[in-house]
Write a protein that holds these residues in place. Structure first.
Motif, PDB file in Angstrom:
ATOM      1  N   GLY A  54       0.740  -1.247   0.000  1.00 14.15           N
ATOM      2  CA  GLY A  54       0.000   0.000   0.000  1.00 14.15           C
ATOM      3  C   GLY A  54       0.771   1.300   0.000  1.00 14.15           C
ATOM      4  O   GLY A  54       0.182   2.365  -0.173  1.00 14.15           O
ATOM      5  N   THR A  55       2.075   1.255   0.193  1.00 12.00           N
ATOM      6  CA  THR A  55       2.835   2.507   0.271  1.00 12.00           C
ATOM      7  C   THR A  55       2.791   3.284  -1.036  1.00 12.00           C
ATOM      8  O   THR A  55       2.737   4.522  -1.035  1.00 12.00           O
ATOM      9  N   LEU A  56       2.807   2.577  -2.158  1.00 11.94           N
ATOM     10  CA  LEU A  56       2.774   3.263  -3.447  1.00 11.94           C
ATOM     11  C   LEU A  56       1.372   3.774  -3.756  1.00 11.94           C
ATOM     12  O   LEU A  56       1.205   4.837  -4.363  1.00 11.94           O
ATOM     13  N   THR A  57       0.355   3.044  -3.339  1.00 11.47           N
ATOM     14  CA  THR A  57      -1.019   3.519  -3.494  1.00 11.47           C
ATOM     15  C   THR A  57      -1.207   4.820  -2.726  1.00 11.47           C
ATOM     16  O   THR A  57      -1.915   5.734  -3.180  1.00 11.47           O
ATOM     17  N   ALA A  58      -0.583   4.917  -1.569  1.00  7.99           N
ATOM     18  CA  ALA A  58      -0.667   6.139  -0.770  1.00  7.99           C
ATOM     19  C   ALA A  58      -0.088   7.328  -1.530  1.00  7.99           C
ATOM     20  O   ALA A  58      -0.560   8.466  -1.384  1.00  7.99           O
ATOM     21  N   ALA A  59       0.921   7.074  -2.367  1.00 10.89           N
ATOM     22  CA  ALA A  59       1.488   8.152  -3.173  1.00 10.89           C
ATOM     23  C   ALA A  59       0.471   8.664  -4.189  1.00 10.89           C
ATOM     24  O   ALA A  59       0.441   9.858  -4.500  1.00 10.89           O
ATOM     25  N   LEU A  60      -0.375   7.770  -4.699  1.00  5.69           N
ATOM     26  CA  LEU A  60      -1.438   8.194  -5.613  1.00  5.69           C
ATOM     27  C   LEU A  60      -2.464   9.053  -4.879  1.00  5.69           C
ATOM     28  O   LEU A  60      -2.963  10.050  -5.415  1.00  5.69           O
ATOM     29  N   ALA A  61      -2.792   8.664  -3.654  1.00  6.46           N
ATOM     30  CA  ALA A  61      -3.754   9.434  -2.865  1.00  6.46           C
ATOM     31  C   ALA A  61      -3.207  10.818  -2.546  1.00  6.46           C
ATOM     32  O   ALA A  61      -3.964  11.809  -2.523  1.00  6.46           O
ATOM     33  N   ALA A  62      -1.914  10.917  -2.300  1.00  2.38           N
ATOM     34  CA  ALA A  62      -1.309  12.223  -2.035  1.00  2.38           C
ATOM     35  C   ALA A  62      -1.253  13.070  -3.303  1.00  2.38           C
ATOM     36  O   ALA A  62      -1.419  14.293  -3.254  1.00  2.38           O
ATOM     37  N   ARG A  63      -1.051  12.432  -4.447  1.00  2.00           N
ATOM     38  CA  ARG A  63      -0.994  13.170  -5.720  1.00  2.00           C
ATOM     39  C   ARG A  63      -2.352  13.749  -6.075  1.00  2.00           C
ATOM     40  O   ARG A  63      -2.445  14.870  -6.588  1.00  2.00           O
ATOM     41  N   TRP A  64      -3.430  12.966  -5.832  1.00  2.00           N
ATOM     42  CA  TRP A  64      -4.782  13.392  -6.179  1.00  2.00           C
ATOM     43  C   TRP A  64      -5.645  13.420  -4.911  1.00  2.00           C
ATOM     44  O   TRP A  64      -6.477  12.528  -4.680  1.00  2.00           O
ATOM     45  N   PRO A  65      -5.496  14.421  -4.073  1.00  2.00           N
ATOM     46  CA  PRO A  65      -6.185  14.432  -2.772  1.00  2.00           C
ATOM     47  C   PRO A  65      -7.702  14.534  -2.883  1.00  2.00           C
ATOM     48  O   PRO A  65      -8.403  14.209  -1.913  1.00  2.00           O
ATOM     49  N   GLU A  66      -8.230  14.959  -4.006  1.00  2.00           N
ATOM     50  CA  GLU A  66      -9.676  15.062  -4.171  1.00  2.00           C
ATOM     51  C   GLU A  66     -10.288  13.773  -4.711  1.00  2.00           C
ATOM     52  O   GLU A  66     -11.508  13.651  -4.799  1.00  2.00           O
TER      53      GLU A  66
ATOM     54  N   ARG B  89     -11.074   9.598  -4.852  1.00  2.00           N
ATOM     55  CA  ARG B  89     -11.219   8.426  -3.990  1.00  2.00           C
ATOM     56  C   ARG B  89     -10.263   7.371  -4.516  1.00  2.00           C
ATOM     57  O   ARG B  89     -10.409   6.902  -5.643  1.00  2.00           O
ATOM     58  N   VAL B  90      -9.277   7.004  -3.722  1.00  2.00           N
ATOM     59  CA  VAL B  90      -8.211   6.104  -4.160  1.00  2.00           C
ATOM     60  C   VAL B  90      -8.369   4.765  -3.446  1.00  2.00           C
ATOM     61  O   VAL B  90      -8.416   4.712  -2.211  1.00  2.00           O
ATOM     62  N   THR B  91      -8.430   3.692  -4.229  1.00  2.00           N
ATOM     63  CA  THR B  91      -8.650   2.354  -3.679  1.00  2.00           C
ATOM     64  C   THR B  91      -7.538   1.419  -4.107  1.00  2.00           C
ATOM     65  O   THR B  91      -7.234   1.307  -5.300  1.00  2.00           O
ATOM     66  N   GLY B  92      -6.937   0.739  -3.156  1.00  2.00           N
ATOM     67  CA  GLY B  92      -5.969  -0.309  -3.443  1.00  2.00           C
ATOM     68  C   GLY B  92      -6.637  -1.661  -3.320  1.00  2.00           C
ATOM     69  O   GLY B  92      -7.359  -1.914  -2.349  1.00  2.00           O
ATOM     70  N   VAL B  93      -6.402  -2.523  -4.302  1.00  2.00           N
ATOM     71  CA  VAL B  93      -7.016  -3.848  -4.347  1.00  2.00           C
ATOM     72  C   VAL B  93      -5.916  -4.896  -4.388  1.00  2.00           C
ATOM     73  O   VAL B  93      -4.988  -4.801  -5.210  1.00  2.00           O
ATOM     74  N   ASP B  94      -6.003  -5.902  -3.525  1.00  2.00           N
ATOM     75  CA  ASP B  94      -5.022  -6.982  -3.547  1.00  2.00           C
ATOM     76  C   ASP B  94      -5.694  -8.271  -3.054  1.00  2.00           C
ATOM     77  O   ASP B  94      -6.552  -8.225  -2.169  1.00  2.00           O
ATOM     78  N   SER B  95      -5.269  -9.395  -3.618  1.00  2.00           N
ATOM     79  CA  SER B  95      -5.848 -10.687  -3.232  1.00  2.00           C
ATOM     80  C   SER B  95      -5.230 -11.248  -1.964  1.00  2.00           C
ATOM     81  O   SER B  95      -5.772 -12.184  -1.364  1.00  2.00           O
ATOM     82  N   SER B  96      -4.093 -10.701  -1.535  1.00  2.00           N
ATOM     83  CA  SER B  96      -3.385 -11.217  -0.369  1.00  2.00           C
ATOM     84  C   SER B  96      -3.908 -10.585   0.917  1.00  2.00           C
ATOM     85  O   SER B  96      -3.841  -9.358   1.092  1.00  2.00           O
ATOM     86  N   ALA B  97      -4.383 -11.422   1.840  1.00  2.00           N
ATOM     87  CA  ALA B  97      -4.847 -10.910   3.129  1.00  2.00           C
ATOM     88  C   ALA B  97      -3.704 -10.245   3.888  1.00  2.00           C
ATOM     89  O   ALA B  97      -3.908  -9.223   4.561  1.00  2.00           O
TER      90      ALA B  97
END
Length: 259
Positions: free
Chosen positions: A42-54, A56-64
């Protein structure tokens, strides 16, 4: 197949760079929804959320394990969420303007058909950005497949490892996106990575390509397989006083849907 987030992030400085090389080509100004398929820890997904703060950013992964670690990120932006789910079942919701998948689709047989489906479902103006490893013919992967297919291991590892056709070539992806109605930018980069430590290439693949073998063998058998494989890697990737060179080819594709 169980993933180990700590092992996966061991070489984060090298693993993260292609993500930023990929997403730098996305020219979306104010996306509504952004999805990261195969988000890992999720650390890289967080970079997307910081880039586009307005957005809704969702990270999807099959690994629990990965989703659990992603959900525990400190200081995560308020517009960020993580969900567990398979890439194969994912479909874009209305308003999805950016879809990113970094080093994940190589694990999905027939991912090209998924990309065509997403391309059809996405709205005009949406962006699709994908990076896949292009190094399945490299010694790190070829030697693993050859050892798994040997007389000593074929009974236990038959069908466990993906073959050299796990991904397509750049021109194939270019054709896929263009025929789907996207303005496409496709390229490849070979990174000359210098790794440190003992058996660093083995340490690298323990976090990724070797996971299916770890899952298929009991600990004793895996210890024997790993010892044989490590010896092959040392010969293929000799250690220098300043480190071990591990070349890594990656394939990138970014497209914006016309219309």
């Amino acid at each position: 197949m169980k993933w180990d987030p700590r092992k996966y992030t061991q070489f984060s400085s090298h693993r993260d760079r292609p993500f930023f090389d990929l997403t730098a080509r996305i020219q979306a100004d104010a996306p509504r929804r952004v999805v990261d398929l195969g988000c890992g820890p999720g650390t890289l997904t967080a970079a997307l959320a910081a880039r586009w703060p307005e957005a809704r950013v969702t990270g999807v992964d099959s690994s629990a394990e990965m989703v659990e670690q992603a959900g525990a990120l400190e200081g995560a932006p308020a517009n960020l969420e993580f969900v567990r789910g398979g890439i194969e079942e994912w479909e874009p919701q209305p308003g999805t303007d950016v879809v990113v998948s970094n080093a994940a689709l190589q694990w999905v047989p027939g991912h090209q058909d998924l990309m065509r489906r997403w391309a059809k479902q996405l709205d005009a103006g949406a962006w699709l950005a994908v990076q896949v490893p292009g190094n399945f013919g490299a010694p790190s992967h070829a030697l693993m497949r050859e050892l798994a297919a040997s007389a000593a291991w074929s009974d236990k590892l038959d069908g466990v490892l993906r073959h050299a056709d796990a991904v397509d070539e750049p021109e194939d992806y270019l054709g896929l996106l263009t025929e789907a109605g996207f303005d496409a930018d496709v390229w490849e980069t070979s990174y000359s990575q210098v790794l440190q430590g003992e058996d660093p290439v083995l340490e690298w693949v323990r976090g990724t390509a070797l996971r299916p073998v770890i899952a298929a063998l009991d600990p004793e058998d895996f210890g024997r397989f790993e010892a044989e494989y490590a010896a092959l890697l040392r010969e293929a990737y000799p250690q220098h006083a300043w480190g071990t060179v591990f070349p890594f080819r990656r394939i990138f594709m970014v497209g914006r849907k016309q219309g």
